[in-house]
Design a protein around this motif. Sequence first.
Motif, short mmCIF file in Angstrom:
data_model
loop_
_atom_site.label_atom_id
_atom_site.label_comp_id
_atom_site.label_asym_id
_atom_site.label_seq_id
_atom_site.Cartn_x
_atom_site.Cartn_y
_atom_site.Cartn_z
N LEU A 1 0.83 -1.21 0.00
CA LEU A 1 0.00 0.00 0.00
C LEU A 1 0.87 1.26 0.00
N ARG A 2 1.92 1.26 0.81
CA ARG A 2 2.78 2.45 0.88
C ARG A 2 3.49 2.71 -0.45
N ARG B 1 0.95 3.75 -3.21
CA ARG B 1 0.45 5.12 -2.97
C ARG B 1 1.45 6.15 -3.50
N LEU C 1 0.25 10.19 -3.47
CA LEU C 1 -0.91 10.63 -2.70
C LEU C 1 -0.61 10.64 -1.20
N ARG D 1 -2.01 9.89 2.67
CA ARG D 1 -2.87 8.84 3.23
C ARG D 1 -4.32 9.29 3.27
N VAL E 1 -5.96 8.88 -0.14
CA VAL E 1 -6.31 7.49 -0.46
C VAL E 1 -7.58 7.08 0.29
N TYR F 1 -7.33 3.45 7.32
CA TYR F 1 -6.29 3.29 6.31
C TYR F 1 -4.90 3.34 6.93
N GLU G 1 -1.71 0.59 6.67
CA GLU G 1 -0.34 0.89 6.26
C GLU G 1 0.67 0.63 7.37
N LEU H 1 -5.94 3.34 -5.79
CA LEU H 1 -4.52 3.28 -6.12
C LEU H 1 -4.27 2.96 -7.59
#
Length: 276
Positions: free
Chosen positions: A10-11, A14, A35, A37, A40, A51, A55, A74
């Motif tokens: 995810l990190r 993003r 982006l 957090r 997102v 979220y 992460e 994403l």
Amino acid sequence: MNRDELADFLRVRRAHVSPADVGLPAGGRRRTPGLRRQEVAQLAGMSIDYYIRLEQGRGPHPSRQVLNALARALMLGRDERAHLFHLAGQAMEAPRIREDVPASLLHLISFLEEVPAYVLDARYDLRAWNPLAAALMGGLDGLADDERNVIRWVFLSPDIAEHFADEEKSRFARAAVADLRAAAGRHPGDRRIQALVTEMLALSPHFAELWSRYEVEIRREQRKQVTHPAVGTIDAICQVMPVPDRDDLRLVLYTTEPGSPSHRALRDLRRLTLSS
């Protein structure tokens, strides 16, 4: 569910999506690319706290609805979306990787006399090949089992420059690592894949850099330019086809345009193989 891998994925993903990509204003200077957090979370229709916990690797088990929303936010491709579901434990458990190659597949590659063909498993071990593939790739028959690994060859072999130009090697290396990442998601319990990744992270800075990008894409078709010392340069289409009912195995074919110089070069290589 692999919380740590999911958090990393995810990190990294993003960071690869800009506000402009999703129709958001840039909003002044940003300390990090991609982006925020909060953006997102907003795009996925969830709370920022939920979220953030995902992460940080401490979130709850996300539902399929949540995963679909994250994939849209994403801008994940088909393979990346499947990988996201694998990491979250939502996909069906993959079968254990087996060591056998079906006899029907061995018969098929032996019949392809003018096409280099080989069988590749999920961790890029070469499991079977025909004589023309051995001639094109060089020295397969003389290697030990643990040396017949394409990932090791691409990143560690000193003679790869004899086969691929730098640009070609770079493109193939990136595609192979993205494909191996997808395989690791499909086979989360396979220790052989895990051991290969650990080994390559320790031995190859180039592999480690590509692995850290967290790109996920299953190889299907790719143009390749291979240089052979006896017949010269061959421009081929590398077709990667899954074996039915065996998602740990794939059939790889190198095809050329009929009548082209590359097609004639492969025929010359076959004649050399038969005469040796």
